[in-house]
Design an enzyme around this catalytic site. Structure first.
Site, PDB file in Angstrom:
ATOM      1  N   ARG A  33      -3.556  11.798   0.454  1.00  0.00           N
ATOM      2  CA  ARG A  33      -4.931  11.021   0.451  1.00  0.00           C
ATOM      3  C   ARG A  33      -6.065  12.074   0.695  1.00  0.00           C
ATOM      4  NH1 ARG A  33      -5.689   5.824   3.997  1.00  0.00           N
ATOM      5  NH2 ARG A  33      -3.827   5.376   2.683  1.00  0.00           N
ATOM      6  N   HIS A  79      -0.784   4.603  -9.183  1.00  0.00           N
ATOM      7  CA  HIS A  79      -1.282   4.792  -7.710  1.00  0.00           C
ATOM      8  C   HIS A  79      -1.336   3.166  -7.100  1.00  0.00           C
ATOM      9  CE1 HIS A  79      -3.670   7.084  -4.948  1.00  0.00           C
ATOM     10  NE2 HIS A  79      -4.573   6.013  -4.860  1.00  0.00           N
ATOM     11  N   TYR A 123     -17.833  -3.854 -17.061  1.00  0.00           N
ATOM     12  CA  TYR A 123     -19.160  -3.495 -17.964  1.00  0.00           C
ATOM     13  C   TYR A 123     -19.059  -2.104 -18.151  1.00  0.00           C
ATOM     14  CZ  TYR A 123     -20.532  -7.977 -16.101  1.00  0.00           C
ATOM     15  OH  TYR A 123     -20.703  -9.309 -15.726  1.00  0.00           O
TER      16      TYR A 123
END
Length: 744
Positions: A33, A79, A123
């Site tokens: 991470r 993931h 969008y």
């Protein structure tokens, strides 16, 4: 078996259970991470995002796809985390003000430097940039290892081939458990030149590499104000920091008026928050020289700072803003990365570059081996074609008449299994193109390539030469043009600017008192009777300094630290003052040994109880933070004993062993920080007293006593670090109490 385990309870100590689970969590955070891989400079989420976009064929020449589609593929295949985290990563990789070399090209609203967030993923659209394709180049050529995905349904690369120096070029930041990483972005062209130098000179030092890679290059520009020594030390150790200032210029107006225009701000500073900070300080009357701040930015940054009076100096106004606002900030360097064995370690610049070059060398070997195997397979097929070229009618007959044509072809023409399979899979319409000249031309070309690949794999020197050429190509591709041009300038530390004129403080004489219990206060006037001043019961005066209300006071401690207080800020009145530890963060076991007003061009002689010392400018003792500045480094069991004006031509030092030596002050080096040098040698004990004086004028010891002429002192003249000679009685008399008259 399950029935036997049902209801089974196994007792475990809580501490052991917590420890085991916390270690597993910590390792997961570090490995998967927070820390980037030194080879491709990516964390797993970045690597999976780029790989998923490649699988979607979102190369720079293709059309865009909705970010929602990309995020869906990433979390569905590679993931297994929240979509918000993945989308935030995608957005950041597309922001030109956040990433020096964007890996994602966005279409739509991807946020702004003001801190505005991006539009929802439904969008916005995205595709890969040329930089990202360079990182991915070679995946299809067995350049790196693959590992199963979390659900074992697919595979993902362990690391990307990394033809672009992404770790240094784009930097990285992350907080793991017990460790963190912070790497600033750099200029890709400079990185490639430094790496090329390291290829040609494997033993190159960090200093030599910094001749090519000068320092960070932030996407938002700005100016780094650090000296070469501190930059070199940071890259040598992998730890340090860089001070970044905004870029500004003065624009002249009518009738002598002027404004300051800021065109670049420090990296990771939000413009809107910066303006709010300046406005808040103006409201609190902490920026007395500033009348107004306006944001006239469009696509480029333009902050207008209007002074209250055209008579003030622009440098003074900007120095005040640099000290008070985020127009100056610090970026930490902590190159904590995962090496090729997935072990976290802090690397210096040379180690990071070498690790990337070693990875590129491994990628070159694997790609060349993969290509050589493909060439050999094709050559084998072409040899089969040549074997049957003059007997096409026989080939057709065998295929038509034989129940098992493959073994028959292998027996008739001495073909291998692969060659026979290729002949059988050939389409009929290809027979007309199966001309011997074309086959031999392709075979000759592949043989040349095979020889080159064999020579490359057989010579390490050839491989590093090839890597050098690849670095030149990368530099040419990404180190030129608008993208490759350096944006951040590097300048030496600026000279100290006196901003006392920015604050309207009435000039008046003050005497500052520091008691033995650590209480400090200022009393109006000079020439005070210290014994007549009131202190708390059991307390008494320790130090006193005469100054002006506009002065700054230097407090020097036995631990070798210097603290700065403004005389105007000290408590006054009839009270006992205020604890000095409220105004300065003195360590609990440290005490103030001297207090004096700052003289801009003054110098001080710092001496430890063990007999080491150095000369330091008083301006270098100024500390802008409450935590002070470590100036004199003292060893364990030693402490700073004297901090006296370094006025004069000679120094007299007297030891506890009653031996003295006099030597020129020039023999003591002038430093900004350090342990100093030996002033006098002792078999045991330390310094008893030290003085700086003009030899031609003689020495008054103690104060008010007979003036000792140069002839009286001639017997003790020597060199620095001498043991000295036995001191006379007048020199070994007990010195007057250290709570001496105020220092002016």
């Amino acid at each position: 078996m399950s029935r036997e385990l049902a209801g089974h309870i196994e007792e475990t100590r809580l501490a052991e259970a917590l420890s085991e689970r916390y270690i597993a969590y910590a390792m997961s955070t570090i490995m998967s991470r927070s820390l980037p891989d030194v080879r491709d400079g990516l964390k797993p989420v970045h690597r999976r995002l780029l790989y998923a976009m490649q699988q979607l064929r979102l190369d720079p020449t293709s059309g865009f796809k909705k970010c929602a589609r990309v995020v869906g593929d990433v979390i569905g295949k590679f993931h297994p985390h929240g979509d918000t985290a993945v989308y935030d990563t995608l957005v950041r990789l597309a922001q030109e003000f956040a990433v020096r070399y964007p890996l994602v090209e966005g279409q739509g609203n991807f946020g702004s430097i003001d801190g505005d967030g991006a539009a929802a993923m439904r969008y916005t659209e995205a595709r890969l940039t040329t930089v990202a394709t360079a990182l991915l180049d070679g995946l299809e050529d067995d350049a790196v290892d693959f590992q199963p995905t979390y659900d074992n349904q697919d595979e993902e690369p362990v690391v990307l081939p990394g033809a672009f120096p992404n770790l240094l070029a784009n930097g990285a930041a992350g907080i793991a458990v017990g460790m963190a990483t912070s790497i600033p972005p750099h200029n890709a062209g400079e990185i490639c030149r430094a790496a090329r130098h390291l290829v040609d000179n494997p033993q190159a030092s960090t200093a030599a590499l910094l001749d090519f890679m000068r320092g960070p290059d932030f996407p938002t520009g700005g100016i780094i104000v650090e000296d070469r020594e501190s930059i070199e030390n940071a890259y040598e150790t992998g730890r340090g920091s860089f001070r970044i200032r905004a870029r500004w210029a003065v624009e002249q107006g009518r009738f002598g008026t002027w404004i300051i225009v800021v065109t670049e701000i420090p990296y990771q500073v939000q413009k809107s928050r910066l303006i709010e900070q300046i406005a808040e300080l103006m409201e609190q009357k902490k920026l007395p020289l500033l009348a107004d701040v306006r944001d006239e930015s469009t696509t480029d940054i333009r902050l207008v700072l209007e002074p209250r009076s055209k008579g003030c100096e622009p440098e003074v106004l900007m120095e005040l803003l640099f000290r008070s606002t985020a127009l100056e900030s610090k970026f930490s360097l902590n190159m904590n990365v995962l090496d090729r064995d997935r072990v976290p370690s802090v690397m210096g610049l040379r180690s990071v570059l070498q690790a990337w070059l070693d990875h590129r060398h491994e990628v070159l070997v694997r790609r060349s081996t993969h290509r050589l195997a493909a060439v050999e397979r094709r050559l084998e097929i072409l040899d089969g074609f040549l074997a049957v070229f003059l007997n096409l009618d026989e080939v057709i007959r065998i295929i038509r008449e034989s129940d098992e044509p493959k073994p028959a072809l292998m027996e008739a023409f001495a073909l291998t299994d692969i060659q026979a399979e290729a002949v059988l899979n050939m389409r009929l319409r290809s027979l007309r193109r199966l001309e011997e000249i074309e086959i031999r031309r392709e075979r000759d070309k592949l043989m040349t390539e095979k020889d080159a690949l064999t020579a490359l794999l057989g010579s390490e020197r050839r491989r590093w030469t090839r890597i050098g050429k690849e670095l030149d190509e990368t530099e040419k591709k990404f180190g030129e043009g608008a993208l490759g041009k350096r944006r951040t300038d590097i300048a030496p530390p600026p000279r100290m600017v006196d901003i006392s004129s920015a604050f309207e403080t009435e000039r008046e004489p003050l005497t500052v008192l520091l008691s033995r219990e650590g209480w400090v206060r200022a009393i109006r006037g000079h020439g005070l009777d210290l014994d007549a001043q009131k202190f708390k019961e059991g307390d008494a005066p320790q130090l006193a300094a005469e100054c002006q209300s506009v002065d700054r006071l230097i407090l020097f401690t036995g631990g070798g630290r210097a603290f700065t207080l403004k005389a105007a800020d000290l408590p006054r009145g009839r009270g006992f003052g205020q604890p000095v530890r409220v105004l300065a963060d003195l360590p609990p076991d440290d005490t103030v040994i001297v207090m004096f007003p700052l003289v801009a061009d003054g110098k001080r002689l710092l001496v430890t109880s063990g007999g080491k010392g150095m000369v330091v400018r008083e301006s270098d003792l100024v500390a802008e933070k409450r935590t002070g500045k470590q100036v004199l480094n003292v060893r364990e069991g030693d402490d700073a004993a004297f901090c006296i004006p370094a006025n004069g031509t000679h120094i007299l030092i007297l030891g506890d062993n009653r031996r003295a030596v006099i030597f020129p002050v020039e023999q003591v080096p002038e430093m900004t920080r350090g342990m100093g040098v030996t002033l006098q040698k002792y078999a045991q004990g330390g310094v008893r007293d030290v003085r700086a004086f003009n030899l031609d004028e003689g020495l008054e010891w103690p104060v008010g006593a007979k003036l000792r002429s140069p002839a009286d002192l001639a017997g003790w003249l020597g060199k620095r670090a001498d043991a000295g000679k036995a001191a006379p009685m007048w020199m070994t008399r007990k010195r007057v109490d250290s709570s001496q008259p105020p220092e002016k």
